[in-house]
Design an enzyme around this catalytic site. Structure first.
Site, mmCIF file in Angstrom:
data_model
loop_
_atom_site.group_PDB
_atom_site.id
_atom_site.type_symbol
_atom_site.label_atom_id
_atom_site.label_comp_id
_atom_site.label_asym_id
_atom_site.label_seq_id
_atom_site.Cartn_x
_atom_site.Cartn_y
_atom_site.Cartn_z
ATOM 1 N N TYR A 160 -30.768 6.822 -16.116
ATOM 2 C CA TYR A 160 -32.040 6.162 -16.390
ATOM 3 C C TYR A 160 -33.243 7.009 -15.976
ATOM 4 C CZ TYR A 160 -30.122 1.693 -17.791
ATOM 5 O OH TYR A 160 -29.497 0.698 -18.485
ATOM 6 N N LYS A 219 -17.766 5.178 -10.686
ATOM 7 C CA LYS A 219 -16.730 5.888 -11.448
ATOM 8 C C LYS A 219 -16.487 7.228 -10.760
ATOM 9 C CE LYS A 219 -14.783 5.550 -14.961
ATOM 10 N NZ LYS A 219 -13.378 5.133 -15.205
ATOM 11 N N ASP A 239 -26.378 -2.210 -14.610
ATOM 12 C CA ASP A 239 -27.003 -2.808 -15.796
ATOM 13 C C ASP A 239 -25.947 -3.488 -16.658
ATOM 14 O OD1 ASP A 239 -28.917 -3.499 -17.612
ATOM 15 O OD2 ASP A 239 -29.123 -1.524 -18.505
ATOM 16 N N ASP A 274 -14.415 0.158 -13.877
ATOM 17 C CA ASP A 274 -13.654 -0.493 -14.951
ATOM 18 C C ASP A 274 -12.735 -1.566 -14.382
ATOM 19 O OD1 ASP A 274 -12.625 1.795 -13.865
ATOM 20 O OD2 ASP A 274 -11.642 2.524 -15.668
#
Ligand code: NAD
Length: 427
Positions: A152, A224, A314, A290
């Protein structure tokens, strides 16, 4: 006309709030004006009822987006940024952002200019709202999304641009191993993902403080880091380091119980985990994102406060909103806990198809306003908002986005919803 006496001040970590604070609002675009009208009436009614007219909010309109361009010649006028800065606390409706071309997001720009690094998004079920979950009542989580870094940051270069070519050439010359990992170098646009130790730690600090102050039992760091070892893996590592260094006696981190597990076997770690809970310490653990998307659906009761880098936060907060009725009931706040600056806003966007139809669900913005009242320390008014929302939904009064998912329910307009809501505050 506002006076310095109307200003919210922030000294030594505490807000000082006058009886009639000036609070800038930006009504936003698309469905923004509709849901803002409803929200403003409801917040005013709750404050009037809670304090018998002794306190009220002095609303100050500020402008951004197309309305600002028309009136002031800029989509994000300096006056708007200055008002949010000067008055410390504000609220805003959604602003549109074109995909692929045009301006960068005004929402992101405001968060970055005011350094509102923590995006706080509570996700909680209100009976009567539609939900695809079997155990909707178990959904009660708070997402702390890092708000200033990650992809971002907006550092990306268009395919064919001179900057993109130069960066590709630099990689080829200076970092050949990295360059060889680019699958199609001739048709690749590049982006940069900055994630810092400072940025990660201030966000994790805010999440742990919130959890301790609100009697929460667990903070889970999402990442991640298995793939992006130094950026998202850094977020995880620095988060644990911060938890140990600053909250040692109050938290019990997974790194500690993992050490125990190695020495004594997994079941011993479970015993340790339970013991830590019994001892009243906050559990701090982590999860690969995930798996967390699966886990929050399959076992919502075992998730509590979630701290995540920007993009994961987000995605996850919208996905969690679906568990409790959808984007129509997904509030949020953007906060800098060091300066006190805060802008409250719904998670959703401008919902263009609903714009101007008096049909959008105002619950996200109302609950963002409820967070604002609590931030001011006006808990009595905030409690009235929660009580009235609970009764309105339990009585089957809801806008069409909810009603279309609830058997037998008939949708009301945004204005009718606000009327029913206010009668449950004052009645
Ligand atoms: P959106 O959130 O506007 O809409 C997604 C879906 O949710 C649509 O079906 C919409 O009708 C529904 N929805 C959203 N809010 C609702 C409400 N209050 N009541 C009932 N239904 C509601 O997302 P989008 O369509 O992807 O984006 C539209 C614009 O909003 C884009 O320009 C995007 O950049 C912008 N956006 C702004 C913000 C923000 O201001 N913070 C956040 C997200 C998206």
């Amino acid at each position: 006309m506002t006076t310095p006496q109307d200003r919210i001040q922030f000294h030594q970590g505490r807000l000082s709030v006058p009886k009639i604070p000036t609070i800038p609002f930006l009504e936003g675009e698309g469905c923004g004006p509709d849901i803002w009208r409803a929200t403003r009436r409801i917040l005013d009614a709750a404050v009037a009822a809670a304090y018998s007219g002794e306190r009220r909010i002095g609303w100050l309109e500020v402008y951004s987006g197309e309305k600002a361009l028309r009136m002031l010649g800029s989509e994000l006028p300096a006056e708007t940024v200055a008002a949010f800065q000067d008055y410390t606390v504000g609220i805003k409706g959604p602003l549109g952002t074109p995909v692929g071309t045009g301006i960068r997001s005004l929402n992101v720009a405001l968060r970055q200019m005011l350094d509102l690094y923590a995006c706080v998004r509570p996700v909680r079920y209100f009976p009567g709202a539609p939900s695809p979950m079997c155990q909707a009542a178990a959904v009660d989580m708070v997402v702390f999304r890092e708000n200033t870094e990650d992809v971002y940051a907006g550092i990306e270069f268009e395919l064919g641009s001179a900057e993109n070519q130069r960066l590709l050439a630099l990689l080829e010359a200076e970092f050949p191993a990295a360059y060889r990992r680019i699958a199609f170098p001739n048709t690749t646009a590049l982006g940069i993902k900055p994630i810092s130790k400072e940025g990660s730690q201030r966000l994790v600090r805010a999440a742990i403080r919130y959890a301790l102050q609100n009697g929460r039992q667990r903070v889970t760091l999402l990442h991640k880091g298995n793939i992006m070892k130094f950026t998202e893996g850094g977020f995880r590592k620095w988060g644990y380091e911060l938890a140990e260094a600053e909250f040692g006696g109050q938290v019990y981190t997974k790194t500690r119980w993992a050490q125990t597990a190695k020495a004594q076997g997994d079941s011993a770690a479970d015993v340790e985990q339970t013991a830590a809970l019994a001892a009243g310490r906050l559990l701090v653990d982590d999860m690969i994102a995930d798996a967390a998307f699966e886990g929050t659906l399959a076992r919502p009761a075992s998730f509590d406060v979630l701290a995540a880098p920007n993009l994961i936060g987000d995605f996850l907060s919208d996905a969690l909103a679906a568990q409790v009725g959808g984007l129509g009931i997904a509030p949020g706040a953007n906060i800098n806990y060091e300066t006190g600056a805060a802008i409250f806003e719904a998670t959703h966007g401008t919902a263009p198809l609903l714009a101007g139809k008096d049909a959008a669900n105002p619950c996200s913005l109302i609950l963002s306003g409820e967070m604002l009242l609590r931030y001011l320390g006006w808990n009595e008014a905030a409690d009235l908002v929660i009580g009235a929302l609970t009764r309105t939904l339990a009585d089957g009064i809801m806008t069409q986005d909810f009603a279309s998912q609830v058997a037998g329910a008939v949708g009301v307009t945004t204005t009718q919803f606000a009327d029913a809501f206010i009668s449950r505050i004052t009645g």
